[in-house]
Design a protein around this motif. Sequence first.
Motif, PDB file in Angstrom:
ATOM      1  N   SER A  49      73.008  41.321 -13.118  1.00 25.60           N
ATOM      2  CA  SER A  49      74.299  41.073 -12.502  1.00 25.60           C
ATOM      3  C   SER A  49      75.371  42.035 -12.985  1.00 25.60           C
ATOM      4  O   SER A  49      76.525  41.902 -12.653  1.00 25.60           O
ATOM      5  CB  SER A  49      74.745  39.633 -12.802  1.00 25.60           C
ATOM      6  OG  SER A  49      74.944  39.488 -14.191  1.00 25.60           O
ATOM      7  N   ALA A  50      74.996  43.000 -13.780  1.00 23.96           N
ATOM      8  CA  ALA A  50      75.965  43.929 -14.343  1.00 23.96           C
ATOM      9  C   ALA A  50      75.835  45.288 -13.678  1.00 23.96           C
ATOM     10  O   ALA A  50      74.874  45.548 -12.976  1.00 23.96           O
ATOM     11  CB  ALA A  50      75.744  44.048 -15.842  1.00 23.96           C
ATOM     12  N   GLY A  51      76.816  46.145 -13.931  1.00 23.46           N
ATOM     13  CA  GLY A  51      76.693  47.462 -13.344  1.00 23.46           C
ATOM     14  C   GLY A  51      77.705  48.471 -13.832  1.00 23.46           C
ATOM     15  O   GLY A  51      78.787  48.128 -14.291  1.00 23.46           O
ATOM     16  N   ASP A  52      77.280  49.720 -13.721  1.00 23.54           N
ATOM     17  CA  ASP A  52      78.187  50.811 -14.020  1.00 23.54           C
ATOM     18  C   ASP A  52      79.308  50.847 -12.994  1.00 23.54           C
ATOM     19  O   ASP A  52      79.092  50.553 -11.816  1.00 23.54           O
ATOM     20  CB  ASP A  52      77.437  52.144 -13.984  1.00 23.54           C
ATOM     21  CG  ASP A  52      76.563  52.356 -15.211  1.00 23.54           C
ATOM     22  OD1 ASP A  52      77.104  52.230 -16.327  1.00 23.54           O
ATOM     23  OD2 ASP A  52      75.380  52.643 -15.045  1.00 23.54           O
ATOM     24  N   THR A 100      80.505  51.469  -8.217  1.00 22.12           N
ATOM     25  CA  THR A 100      81.063  50.240  -7.672  1.00 22.12           C
ATOM     26  C   THR A 100      82.095  50.632  -6.614  1.00 22.12           C
ATOM     27  O   THR A 100      83.233  50.987  -6.953  1.00 22.12           O
ATOM     28  CB  THR A 100      81.709  49.393  -8.791  1.00 22.12           C
ATOM     29  OG1 THR A 100      80.734  49.181  -9.822  1.00 22.12           O
ATOM     30  CG2 THR A 100      82.175  48.050  -8.269  1.00 22.12           C
ATOM     31  N   PRO A 101      81.710  50.601  -5.337  1.00 29.53           N
ATOM     32  CA  PRO A 101      82.561  51.120  -4.258  1.00 29.53           C
ATOM     33  C   PRO A 101      83.973  50.532  -4.207  1.00 29.53           C
ATOM     34  O   PRO A 101      84.913  51.225  -3.850  1.00 29.53           O
ATOM     35  CB  PRO A 101      81.786  50.761  -2.993  1.00 29.53           C
ATOM     36  CG  PRO A 101      80.375  50.637  -3.433  1.00 29.53           C
ATOM     37  CD  PRO A 101      80.428  50.111  -4.833  1.00 29.53           C
ATOM     38  N   GLY A 102      84.154  49.279  -4.607  1.00 26.38           N
ATOM     39  CA  GLY A 102      85.475  48.665  -4.574  1.00 26.38           C
ATOM     40  C   GLY A 102      86.420  49.160  -5.652  1.00 26.38           C
ATOM     41  O   GLY A 102      87.590  48.799  -5.676  1.00 26.38           O
ATOM     42  N   CYS A 103      85.927  49.991  -6.547  1.00 29.22           N
ATOM     43  CA  CYS A 103      86.732  50.486  -7.679  1.00 29.22           C
ATOM     44  C   CYS A 103      87.175  51.921  -7.426  1.00 29.22           C
ATOM     45  O   CYS A 103      86.919  52.825  -8.238  1.00 29.22           O
ATOM     46  CB  CYS A 103      85.941  50.379  -8.970  1.00 29.22           C
ATOM     47  SG  CYS A 103      85.408  48.706  -9.366  1.00 29.22           S
ATOM     48  N   GLN A 153      80.196  43.813 -17.036  1.00 25.01           N
ATOM     49  CA  GLN A 153      79.145  42.799 -17.131  1.00 25.01           C
ATOM     50  C   GLN A 153      78.968  42.051 -15.821  1.00 25.01           C
ATOM     51  O   GLN A 153      77.932  41.442 -15.594  1.00 25.01           O
ATOM     52  CB  GLN A 153      79.460  41.794 -18.237  1.00 25.01           C
ATOM     53  CG  GLN A 153      79.258  42.355 -19.613  1.00 25.01           C
ATOM     54  CD  GLN A 153      79.445  41.301 -20.685  1.00 25.01           C
ATOM     55  OE1 GLN A 153      80.288  40.412 -20.565  1.00 25.01           O
ATOM     56  NE2 GLN A 153      78.666  41.389 -21.740  1.00 25.01           N
ATOM     57  N   ALA A 154      79.970  42.071 -14.968  1.00 25.58           N
ATOM     58  CA  ALA A 154      79.905  41.350 -13.698  1.00 25.58           C
ATOM     59  C   ALA A 154      79.603  42.318 -12.555  1.00 25.58           C
ATOM     60  O   ALA A 154      80.118  43.432 -12.520  1.00 25.58           O
ATOM     61  CB  ALA A 154      81.224  40.639 -13.441  1.00 25.58           C
ATOM     62  N   VAL A 193      86.439  46.433 -17.000  1.00 31.28           N
ATOM     63  CA  VAL A 193      85.690  47.237 -17.965  1.00 31.28           C
ATOM     64  C   VAL A 193      85.289  46.380 -19.165  1.00 31.28           C
ATOM     65  O   VAL A 193      86.137  45.756 -19.789  1.00 31.28           O
ATOM     66  CB  VAL A 193      86.527  48.448 -18.438  1.00 31.28           C
ATOM     67  CG1 VAL A 193      85.780  49.257 -19.479  1.00 31.28           C
ATOM     68  CG2 VAL A 193      86.921  49.316 -17.252  1.00 31.28           C
ATOM     69  N   ASP A 194      83.990  46.366 -19.460  1.00 32.99           N
ATOM     70  CA  ASP A 194      83.474  45.660 -20.626  1.00 32.99           C
ATOM     71  C   ASP A 194      82.794  46.603 -21.609  1.00 32.99           C
ATOM     72  O   ASP A 194      82.411  46.197 -22.691  1.00 32.99           O
ATOM     73  CB  ASP A 194      82.471  44.588 -20.186  1.00 32.99           C
ATOM     74  CG  ASP A 194      83.134  43.509 -19.348  1.00 32.99           C
ATOM     75  OD1 ASP A 194      84.145  42.946 -19.803  1.00 32.99           O
ATOM     76  OD2 ASP A 194      82.661  43.235 -18.233  1.00 32.99           O
TER      77      ASP A 194
END
Length: 115
Positions: free
Chosen positions: A18-21, A53-56, A98-99, A105-106
């Motif tokens: 469930s996490a991602g760059d 992450t396209p929304g970022c 993490q989400a 940013v984590d």
Amino acid sequence: MLNKILFIGAMSCALNASAGDIAFGKVVGTKVYDFSNNKAIKVYFEKGSQLWTPGCSENGRPFGTITYSQKSDQAVNHMFSTIIAAQMSGKKIRIFSQAENSCEVDFVGLQESYY
């Protein structure tokens, strides 16, 4: 004991699923917000940086957000110091959440290549 090991392994897989760059590249801007309704740090990457992450993305620039209320002061200071060091030196960083599909940013990594 085996049950604990299996549980920890399963949780690790679940977190990774469930996490991602968010992005990887050079930092070109850092904004620190201290408004009553927004206490956060926003880090912007140069256009053409890797974006996962396209929304970022704003105006073609990947970004990530560090929200003060979601982290300890020590974690915010460590991440912010790494970001500023990268921006001042022209080095690349990788930011991770993490989400899934989140710009929060984590993790911040100061690194020349993606790994």
